[in-house]
Design a protein around this motif. Structure first.
Motif, mmCIF file in Angstrom:
data_model
loop_
_atom_site.group_PDB
_atom_site.id
_atom_site.type_symbol
_atom_site.label_atom_id
_atom_site.label_comp_id
_atom_site.label_asym_id
_atom_site.label_seq_id
_atom_site.Cartn_x
_atom_site.Cartn_y
_atom_site.Cartn_z
ATOM 1 N N LEU A 122 -4.082 4.599 -0.297
ATOM 2 C CA LEU A 122 -4.183 3.943 0.904
ATOM 3 C C LEU A 122 -5.474 3.105 1.162
ATOM 4 O O LEU A 122 -6.484 3.398 1.052
ATOM 5 N N LEU A 123 -5.294 1.547 1.243
ATOM 6 C CA LEU A 123 -6.369 0.852 1.820
ATOM 7 C C LEU A 123 -6.380 0.917 3.401
ATOM 8 O O LEU A 123 -5.418 0.640 3.903
ATOM 9 N N ARG A 124 -7.621 1.223 3.783
ATOM 10 C CA ARG A 124 -7.466 1.127 5.228
ATOM 11 C C ARG A 124 -8.934 0.760 5.790
ATOM 12 O O ARG A 124 -9.895 0.673 5.118
ATOM 13 N N GLY A 125 -9.001 0.903 7.256
ATOM 14 C CA GLY A 125 -10.623 0.612 7.774
ATOM 15 C C GLY A 125 -11.003 -0.821 7.552
ATOM 16 O O GLY A 125 -12.242 -0.763 7.841
ATOM 17 N N PHE A 126 -10.353 -1.497 7.386
ATOM 18 C CA PHE A 126 -10.740 -3.060 7.255
ATOM 19 C C PHE A 126 -11.264 -3.505 8.484
ATOM 20 O O PHE A 126 -10.372 -3.730 9.665
ATOM 21 N N ILE A 164 -0.737 -2.592 8.187
ATOM 22 C CA ILE A 164 -1.357 -3.834 8.837
ATOM 23 C C ILE A 164 -1.244 -3.459 10.228
ATOM 24 O O ILE A 164 -0.064 -3.089 10.604
ATOM 25 N N VAL A 165 -2.387 -3.702 11.206
ATOM 26 C CA VAL A 165 -1.919 -3.593 12.745
ATOM 27 C C VAL A 165 -1.047 -4.143 13.185
ATOM 28 O O VAL A 165 -0.969 -5.536 12.892
ATOM 29 N N HIS A 230 -0.479 -8.089 14.122
ATOM 30 C CA HIS A 230 -1.259 -8.685 15.334
ATOM 31 C C HIS A 230 -2.242 -9.784 14.638
ATOM 32 O O HIS A 230 -2.509 -10.064 13.509
ATOM 33 N N PRO A 231 -2.482 -10.831 15.402
ATOM 34 C CA PRO A 231 -3.300 -11.983 15.263
ATOM 35 C C PRO A 231 -4.366 -11.932 14.358
ATOM 36 O O PRO A 231 -4.682 -12.344 13.429
ATOM 37 N N ASP A 232 -4.988 -10.618 15.061
ATOM 38 C CA ASP A 232 -6.354 -10.380 14.309
ATOM 39 C C ASP A 232 -6.325 -9.495 12.886
ATOM 40 O O ASP A 232 -7.135 -9.189 12.352
ATOM 41 N N GLY A 233 -5.049 -9.009 12.682
ATOM 42 C CA GLY A 233 -4.954 -8.459 11.536
ATOM 43 C C GLY A 233 -4.118 -9.341 10.377
ATOM 44 O O GLY A 233 -4.077 -8.893 9.095
ATOM 45 N N GLN A 234 -4.059 -10.719 10.645
ATOM 46 C CA GLN A 234 -3.428 -11.451 9.927
ATOM 47 C C GLN A 234 -4.214 -11.795 8.589
ATOM 48 O O GLN A 234 -3.636 -11.963 7.484
ATOM 49 N N ILE A 239 -4.851 -11.936 2.768
ATOM 50 C CA ILE A 239 -5.730 -11.479 1.517
ATOM 51 C C ILE A 239 -4.957 -10.558 0.333
ATOM 52 O O ILE A 239 -4.694 -11.015 -0.609
ATOM 53 N N LEU A 240 -4.333 -9.739 0.996
ATOM 54 C CA LEU A 240 -3.647 -8.794 0.166
ATOM 55 C C LEU A 240 -2.336 -9.314 -0.229
ATOM 56 O O LEU A 240 -1.939 -8.891 -1.514
ATOM 57 N N GLU A 241 -1.737 -9.958 0.316
ATOM 58 C CA GLU A 241 -0.469 -10.877 -0.030
ATOM 59 C C GLU A 241 -0.662 -11.651 -1.337
ATOM 60 O O GLU A 241 -0.061 -11.694 -2.210
#
Length: 338
Positions: A122-126, A164-165, A230-234, A239-241
């Protein structure tokens, strides 16, 4: 120059400031001194451990300005979900029904609480400072984790996911939470996410409805949140896409945000990175930006630098780049195009 490195206990004060500035829904970055201290110590133990198979290790990285010493971002890798506590998601799949007498078949979208994603990395905490959003430094903060996985494959699962948030309004209201979670906890969305960061998602998830939630019965605003970023999570999503991650049929249990997944064998920074011998070069005819890392554990470092990279042969790196990576002339580094 900015460099990504493992977190240290001395980072605690600055890390707490990052936590205060982070997006609601990034529950792995709680604004609590003792909880952050525990996370740092857990990360230090994970980097120091002799690991042959992925378990509950958590690798916590910070992005630091090497001139000022200021931390401008952080990100994490949980080696395997479900080791220390169940990893809950909502499975979004049609619930099929049929009537032979009427010759009718019908599929109704339904959300079901599940643990299907246990056992995956799991990638998290970005989180990155607002002024560095959509810069090469954001790419460094996210993708350097993938180079770390490439360097230490035995520590991670064969597939990687990230949540993603999901959408919430500027005042912290989540239509998805209000339609579902609010009825079971009588807590506002921001408070539920805060409790998850301080304790665990498990105790809240276990109180969620155990039966399918039929999507058409939800308010339209809640339905619109399913899989919505969320717009701030885009940026984290984008990046990951580009790395080859794709959405699947799972969403976050609290805000309905999307889950991305990819097989290790399909992740660009892992499959396209190569090992090269670093050679110090005071002057470089740079042809593009590259992500460069060493293959260390506790001394892991990664930077973004402008280079002239050939398909074969040594890699010319400026002296400040070698110093930032903690490598000497003639030692090996890992490199991939930004």
């Amino acid at each position: 120059m900015l460099a990504l490195r493992p977190v240290q206990l001395t980072d605690l004060p600055q890390l707490q400031q990052l936590a205060r500035d982070s997006l609601v829904g990034v529950t792995s970055l709680p604004d609590d001194t003792e909880r952050l201290r525990e996370k740092i110590l857990d990360s230090c133990a994970s980097f120091a451990a002799d690991v042959q198979n992925p378990g509950g290790e958590n690798y916590f990285f910070v992005l630091q300005d090497l001139v000022s010493g200021r931390l401008v971002g952080c990100s994490e890798i949980l080696a395997s979900t479900g080791c220390n506590e169940p990893f809950y998601s909502l499975r979004n799949r049609p619930f099929s029904s049929e009537s032979r007498e009427l010759n009718i078949q019908h599929g109704v979208p339904a959300l079901s609480l599940c643990q299907d994603l246990n056992g995956q990395t799991l990638l998290r905490g970005f989180h990155i400072d607002a002024e560095r959003v959509r810069t090469p430094e954001s790419e460094l903060l996210s993708r350097a984790r993938l180079l770390f996985i490439a360097a230490h494959p035995q520590r991670f699962a064969e597939s990687v996911i990230t949540e993603i948030v999901g959408f919430s309004s500027e005042d912290g209201q989540s239509p998805f939470w209000d339609a579902i979670g609010q009825h079971f906890f009588d807590l506002p969305y921001t408070e539920a996410e805060r409790l998850c960061g301080l304790q665990s998602r498990t105790f809240l998830a276990e109180l969620m409805p155990q039966y399918p939630i039929y999507v058409p019965m939800l308010p339209a605003a809640a339905q619109a949140c399913i899989g919505r970023v969320h717009p701030d999570g885009q940026e984290a999503f984008d990046i990951l896409e580009r790395e080859g991650f794709e959405t699947n049929n799972y969403v976050d249990i609290f805000d309905g945000g999307p889950t991305l997944h990819a097989r290790i064998a399909n992740i660009r920074s892992i499959t396209q990175s190569r090992i090269a011998v670093a050679r110090q070069a005071p002057q470089i005819d740079a042809r593009g930006r590259y992500l460069v890392s060493n293959d260390g554990l506790g001394n892991y470092r990664a930077i973004v630098v402008e280079l002239d990279v050939n398909a074969e042969g040594p890699l010319a790196v400026p002296p400040d780049g070698l110093a930032a990576l903690g490598v000497r002339d003639g030692e090996r580094v890992r490199v991939v195009a930004l």
